[in-house]
Write an enzyme that holds these catalytic residues in place. Sequence first.
Site, PDB file in Angstrom:
ATOM      1  N   HIS A  41       2.757  -6.995   4.709  1.00  0.00           N
ATOM      2  CA  HIS A  41       1.271  -6.507   4.826  1.00  0.00           C
ATOM      3  C   HIS A  41       1.032  -6.662   6.272  1.00  0.00           C
ATOM      4  CE1 HIS A  41      -0.093  -5.843   0.679  1.00  0.00           C
ATOM      5  NE2 HIS A  41       1.133  -6.554   0.366  1.00  0.00           N
TER       6      HIS A  41
ATOM      7  N   HIS B 143       0.840  -1.028  -0.049  1.00  0.00           N
ATOM      8  CA  HIS B 143       0.151  -0.087  -0.008  1.00  0.00           C
ATOM      9  C   HIS B 143       1.085   1.118   0.016  1.00  0.00           C
ATOM     10  CE1 HIS B 143      -3.314  -2.953   0.471  1.00  0.00           C
ATOM     11  NE2 HIS B 143      -2.111  -3.348   1.606  1.00  0.00           N
TER      12      HIS B 143
ATOM     13  N   GLU C 105       1.642 -11.613   5.929  1.00  0.00           N
ATOM     14  CA  GLU C 105       0.576 -11.154   6.598  1.00  0.00           C
ATOM     15  C   GLU C 105       0.785 -11.129   8.084  1.00  0.00           C
ATOM     16  OE1 GLU C 105      -1.781  -9.128   5.703  1.00  0.00           O
ATOM     17  OE2 GLU C 105      -2.640  -9.995   3.432  1.00  0.00           O
TER      18      GLU C 105
ATOM     19  N   GLU D 257      -1.922   0.240   7.878  1.00  0.00           N
ATOM     20  CA  GLU D 257      -1.104  -0.660   7.368  1.00  0.00           C
ATOM     21  C   GLU D 257      -0.099  -0.330   6.642  1.00  0.00           C
ATOM     22  OE1 GLU D 257      -3.497  -3.350   4.731  1.00  0.00           O
ATOM     23  OE2 GLU D 257      -1.435  -4.579   4.405  1.00  0.00           O
TER      24      GLU D 257
END
Length: 189
Positions: free
Chosen positions: A80, A9, A145, A27
């Site tokens: 992430h 992102h 993640e 995030e």
Amino acid sequence: MKICIDPGHGGTDPGAVGRCGDQDLCEHDIALQICLSLEELLLEQGHLTYLTRRVDRNLSLPARTQFANRYQADLFISIHCNAAYQPTAAGIETWIHPFSNVGRQYATPIQKSLTQALSDHKNRGVKEADFHVLRETAMPAVLVETEFISNPEQAEFLAKGENQRRIAQAIAEGISQACLQPAPAGDES
Ligand SMILES: [Zn+2]
């Protein structure tokens, strides 16, 4: 080894947004901090590193994979934070492209190292998905993640610089473990 590190992102895309105290926690910020720590550790291990972004900026998925392919990286690692509608969802998981043996060669020790170093966190395992960054990269690729930013307790965990460094340390350790293994039967994804 040439390692492309990809903080998820950025810019107008904050990724998942959690809450820590009375602050929003994005995030894209957490991912970048973990990646900057990871870069430092990988450089110490003697690797060459390329970050897809070093600041908070927009970056498309094709731009990330083209960057890794242009530099002919040997490994692509995207970082992430997870999110779920259910606020109690928690744990660490690592993703690879379906049937990618070379991806699994890195994902397995990275996931193991993370869940050993952070043993009070749930091990959600290595999973497969047809994500753009896993599919369009010409080298072994993994997506970590790290924890659920949507879980208030885990958001507090992710917000701490000390924990961001522990995550980076565990990923770096997993990569060095992977480098010690014999190469699996080749595939191109
Ligand atoms: Zn994300």
